[in-house]
Scaffold this motif. Structure first.
Motif, mmCIF file in Angstrom:
data_model
loop_
_atom_site.group_PDB
_atom_site.id
_atom_site.type_symbol
_atom_site.label_atom_id
_atom_site.label_comp_id
_atom_site.label_asym_id
_atom_site.label_seq_id
_atom_site.Cartn_x
_atom_site.Cartn_y
_atom_site.Cartn_z
ATOM 1 N N SER A 52 0.834 -1.201 0.000
ATOM 2 C CA SER A 52 0.000 0.000 0.000
ATOM 3 C C SER A 52 0.865 1.246 0.000
ATOM 4 O O SER A 52 1.973 1.254 0.551
ATOM 5 N N LYS A 53 0.338 2.294 -0.625
ATOM 6 C CA LYS A 53 0.997 3.595 -0.599
ATOM 7 C C LYS A 53 0.455 4.470 0.529
ATOM 8 O O LYS A 53 0.990 5.545 0.789
ATOM 9 N N GLU A 54 -0.615 4.003 1.165
ATOM 10 C CA GLU A 54 -1.263 4.790 2.213
ATOM 11 C C GLU A 54 -0.956 4.193 3.587
ATOM 12 O O GLU A 54 -1.475 3.130 3.933
ATOM 13 N N GLY A 92 7.874 -1.400 -0.165
ATOM 14 C CA GLY A 92 6.494 -1.049 -0.482
ATOM 15 C C GLY A 92 5.453 -1.740 0.363
ATOM 16 O O GLY A 92 4.259 -1.400 0.291
#
Length: 305
Positions: A52-54, A92
């Motif tokens: 996830s990027k969040e 990541g």
């Protein structure tokens, strides 16, 4: 490679001689999530990685585990790293280490559904948590769906009939309650697993989830459907016990079931939409039949109004 990645981060936790015993996601599969069983001399663990990027998503997930698991023993506990953090980021992925539940998964039978109902009631009664579930309660997004389908008008009518669940009773919710996410420890204690969307939300969406998604039995080959009235009734019996279940509240549970089913109608690809639409209509048709069956139940009739 998943194995090498997991092995490289295990020393961030204070565990002795960890060995990857099982990998529940292989390198050839979708690797948005990494789940591995870790064996040591003393106990086993599960390490989970979420791509996830969040960071807010993993923060919500971790807080839900700390609340439900570490504080209330109703989910796997989390273990901090050597530095005291409950998750780390690597390539990541956000990783956290949690307790391995030594027990059995619950099954789709009346006895386990009754226990799940009891446990869901306990879950919804918890106090002291205030982080919203990442799962949206709004139905607005669904109005944008299926503009190319013949059933679009009827679909929108169904959406119009649903309430704003965010304005109704809120509590700690799981968002995917069922035997597939519920386990029994060796000592008989029940625990929920897979808390990815857990947090504060509507009890009616949470309790409603299985009433179409699970209890409509759909045969992929013949396309025939039947409804598991026995399982649905057992879940409600376990959840309400000696409490009163009104028709108004029952209607809200089934409205929650409708919205939860709709929320999954694009999950399995365009090829599955027509079948999911038929399942939705079939499930809706069972609502009043189930209510009439419950009114004839020796167990429930004294608590229905």
């Amino acid at each position: 490679m998943i194995k090498e990645l997991v092995e490289s981060i295990l020393d961030r936790w204070e565990i002795d001689h960890p060995i990857i015993k099982d990998m529940y996601k292989k390198d050839s599969e979708d690797t948005d999530k990494i789940i591995c069983r870790i064996s040591t001399n003393n106990q086993d663990f599960i390490i989970k990685g979420i791509l996830s990027k969040e960071e807010s998503i993993i923060q919500s997930n971790v807080q839900a585990h700390l609340f439900l698991g570490n504080e209330h023993s109703m989910a796997p506990k989390l273990f901090p790293t050597r530095e005291g953090a409950y998750y780390i980021q690597e390539q990541g992925y956000y990783f956290y280490l949690m307790e391995y539940i030594d027990g059995r998964s619950m099954e789709e039978n009346v006895f386990d559904e009754y226990k799940i109902g009891q446990f869901a009631h306990k879950l919804h009664s918890l106090k002291g948590y205030n982080i919203l579930s990442p799962f949206t309660q709004s139905k607005k997004q669904y109005y944008e769906w299926f503009s190319d389908r013949d059933f679009k008008h009827k679909f929108d009518e169904i959406l119009d009939s649903l309430p704003d669940f965010s304005s109704l009773s809120q509590c700690f919710v799981h968002t995917d309650i069922g035997p597939h996410n519920t386990m029994v420890r060796q000592n008989g204690e029940v625990v929920f697993i897979d808390l990815d969307d857990s947090g504060i939300g509507s009890r009616y969406l949470d309790l409603g989830w299985p009433f179409i998604m699970q209890f409509v039995d759909f045969n992929q080959k013949t396309k025939e459907m039947n409804y598991r009235f026995d399982l649905a009734q057992s879940l409600l019996e376990g959840y309400y016990g000696d409490e009163t279940l009104s028709k108004e509240e029952y209607d809200l549970i089934f409205q929650g079931a409708i919205q939860m089913h709709i929320s999954y109608m694009q999950t399995y690809g365009t090829y599955a939409v027509d079948s999911l639409w038929k399942i939705l209509l079939f499930g809706i048709d069972q609502k009043e039949i189930l209510w009439e069956r419950m009114k004839n139940s020796v167990y429930l009739q004294k608590n229905l109004k």
